[in-house]
Design a protein around this motif. Structure first.
Motif, PDB file in Angstrom:
ATOM      1  N   GLY A 179       0.821  -1.212   0.000  1.00  0.00           N
ATOM      2  CA  GLY A 179       0.000   0.000   0.000  1.00  0.00           C
ATOM      3  C   GLY A 179       0.847   1.250   0.000  1.00  0.00           C
ATOM      4  O   GLY A 179       1.958   1.279   0.465  1.00  0.00           O
ATOM      5  N   ASN A 180       0.290   2.297  -0.590  1.00  0.00           N
ATOM      6  CA  ASN A 180       0.947   3.593  -0.529  1.00  0.00           C
ATOM      7  C   ASN A 180       0.615   4.185   0.811  1.00  0.00           C
ATOM      8  O   ASN A 180      -0.461   4.739   0.989  1.00  0.00           O
ATOM      9  CB  ASN A 180       0.366   4.519  -1.592  1.00  0.00           C
ATOM     10  N   LEU A 181       1.485   4.089   1.769  1.00  0.00           N
ATOM     11  CA  LEU A 181       1.121   4.540   3.104  1.00  0.00           C
ATOM     12  C   LEU A 181       1.488   6.003   3.278  1.00  0.00           C
ATOM     13  O   LEU A 181       2.657   6.363   3.249  1.00  0.00           O
ATOM     14  CB  LEU A 181       1.826   3.684   4.157  1.00  0.00           C
ATOM     15  N   GLU A 182       0.475   6.821   3.402  1.00  0.00           N
ATOM     16  CA  GLU A 182       0.766   8.226   3.656  1.00  0.00           C
ATOM     17  C   GLU A 182       1.177   8.351   5.121  1.00  0.00           C
ATOM     18  O   GLU A 182       1.019   7.427   5.901  1.00  0.00           O
ATOM     19  CB  GLU A 182      -0.480   9.074   3.381  1.00  0.00           C
ATOM     20  N   VAL A 183       1.718   9.500   5.456  1.00  0.00           N
ATOM     21  CA  VAL A 183       2.076   9.726   6.855  1.00  0.00           C
ATOM     22  C   VAL A 183       1.051  10.679   7.444  1.00  0.00           C
ATOM     23  O   VAL A 183       0.832  11.769   6.932  1.00  0.00           O
ATOM     24  CB  VAL A 183       3.496  10.326   6.954  1.00  0.00           C
ATOM     25  N   LYS A 184       0.363  10.218   8.495  1.00  0.00           N
ATOM     26  CA  LYS A 184      -0.614  11.087   9.150  1.00  0.00           C
ATOM     27  C   LYS A 184      -0.740  10.692  10.607  1.00  0.00           C
ATOM     28  O   LYS A 184      -0.188   9.681  11.031  1.00  0.00           O
ATOM     29  CB  LYS A 184      -1.971  11.025   8.435  1.00  0.00           C
ATOM     30  N   GLY A 185      -1.457  11.488  11.371  1.00  0.00           N
ATOM     31  CA  GLY A 185      -1.694  11.146  12.767  1.00  0.00           C
ATOM     32  C   GLY A 185      -0.643  11.727  13.709  1.00  0.00           C
ATOM     33  O   GLY A 185       0.239  12.478  13.316  1.00  0.00           O
ATOM     34  N   ASN A 186      -0.774  11.348  14.987  1.00  0.00           N
ATOM     35  CA  ASN A 186       0.058  11.918  16.054  1.00  0.00           C
ATOM     36  C   ASN A 186       0.501  10.828  17.020  1.00  0.00           C
ATOM     37  O   ASN A 186      -0.121   9.775  17.108  1.00  0.00           O
ATOM     38  CB  ASN A 186      -0.759  12.953  16.853  1.00  0.00           C
ATOM     39  N   ILE A 187       1.569  11.149  17.740  1.00  0.00           N
ATOM     40  CA  ILE A 187       2.048  10.231  18.780  1.00  0.00           C
ATOM     41  C   ILE A 187       2.157  11.016  20.086  1.00  0.00           C
ATOM     42  O   ILE A 187       2.536  12.194  20.090  1.00  0.00           O
ATOM     43  CB  ILE A 187       3.404   9.599  18.382  1.00  0.00           C
TER      44      ILE A 187
END
Length: 365
Positions: free
Chosen positions: A55-63
């Motif tokens: 999959g083309n994994l985009e980068v999103k979200g938070n840690i």
């Protein structure tokens, strides 16, 4: 990771558009394997589909995490609490199996990596784990803390979901606020440290851009890019002491068969010498900013090819012909080589670059 571009067992010659001998003086010190090269054109095939193996994994979200130096133990404690809104590795079910990995840079090998457990089937994993590093505070101040989030699939392959980097030199350890849990946005991979590298070895190569292969022609001609794959150093051994490696080249965005060339396989060594030159024509000056040379190293065993590591040499702009693409992700060292090649036409530019993990483009038929 096997390569879906490599299902054919026919010899590469059946796909080459044309063969021609190259014997200009600059190539006379190459071995005979470089004599046969194929030509293929790069422009005009921009719309090739590109998708990663998982999959083309985009980068999103938070840690969310906190760090603290515990003087009494002489330990750095990294408290990893949770992540939210991660990219979905499984697009259909909208979920990933994420875990968090920590490194102290630049010397990630010495301190080792620390990992949380994998939390399955979620985009909002909760960890509440402490990762500990035994380290003197003075040494710690020269480090960067890198936290990266990865999806681990059933074949134990890892896909990058994002990362955060903290410069510990400028960190205020005495500030109480700094011990509190905090949310950080995940970012794309920072060059030049390819974090999943776990040392995949290096490739020694040289590139040359020839803007006018036939000087003095009245008609405007397109240029050529020459890629001289010299050797690889310290390749990883995936199956005991056996290794039978070869290098494959594709000029993205063209993932068609005609864009693909490869060296012969060299067996029984982790330092194979290839001395193989590949020539690609059809390069207009404007194509140099849009195209990317993808070199991948494979271990050939029986009927399968195992991916060892690769390079993507281009300007690393994240875009190609106006479209955002995830393969335009060159590290600063890879960009530096491409820039030198573009700025010094008709000259071999040599470099030794570290091989890294790549999401491989699928072949368009």
């Amino acid at each position: 990771m096997s390569d879906d571009r490599e299902t054919d067992t026919a010899s590469e010659s059946s796909y080459q558009l044309s063969r021609h001998k190259k014997s200009p003086s600059s190539l006379t010190n190459l071995s005979s394997s470089s004599g046969m090269t194929s030509l293929s054109s790069v422009s005009g095939s921009v719309m090739s589909v590109y998708s990663g193996d998982f999959g083309n994994l985009e980068v999103k979200g938070n840690i969310q995490f906190a760090i603290e130096y515990v003087e009494s133990l002489k330990e750095l404690h990294v408290f990893v609490a949770q992540c939210k809104d991660l990219a979905a590795a499984d697009v259909k079910k909208q979920r990933s199996d994420p875990y968090v990995k920590a490194y102290l840079l630049p010397d990630k090998g010495k301190m080792g990596k620390k990992k949380t457990l994998v939390v399955k089937k979620t985009l909002n994993p909760v960890y509440n784990e402490i990762l500990r590093y035994k380290i003197e505070k003075q040494i710690l101040k020269a480090q960067k803390l890198n936290l990266s989030v990865w999806h681990r699939d059933t074949f134990k392959r890892n896909s990058f979901l994002g990362e955060v980097e903290l410069d510990l030199e400028t960190w205020d350890w005495d500030n109480k606020q700094n011990k509190q849990l905090r949310w950080y946005p995940l970012k794309r991979k920072t060059a030049p440290v390819a974090l999943e590298a776990e040392n995949r070895g290096e490739m020694k190569l040289a590139l040359q851009y020839v803007p006018e292969p036939v000087p003095g022609k009245k008609l405007p001609t397109t240029g050529e890019v020459h890629i001289w794959v010299k050797e690889c150093l310290d390749l990883p051994l995936l199956r005991g002491s056996h290794l039978n490696s070869f290098v494959k080249c594709t000029i993205l965005p063209d993932t068609s068969r005609k864009s693909r060339q490869k060296t012969r396989a060299v067996g029984k060594t982790t330092n194979p010498i290839f001395n193989h030159t590949m020539v690609y024509d059809g390069f207009r000056p404007e194509d140099l900013t849009e195209a990317c040379v993808e070199l991948t190293v494979w271990d050939h065993y029986k009927l399968t090819n195992q991916f060892l590591g690769g390079l993507r040499i281009g300007f690393g702009t994240g875009k190609s012909y106006g479209t955002e693409v995830d393969w335009m992700d060159s590290t600063s060292e890879e960009v530096a080589l491409w820039e030198k090649m573009v700025n010094s036409p008709n000259t071999w530019i040599e470099a030794t670059l570290p091989l890294r993990m790549l999401l491989i483009a699928k072949i368009s038929k």
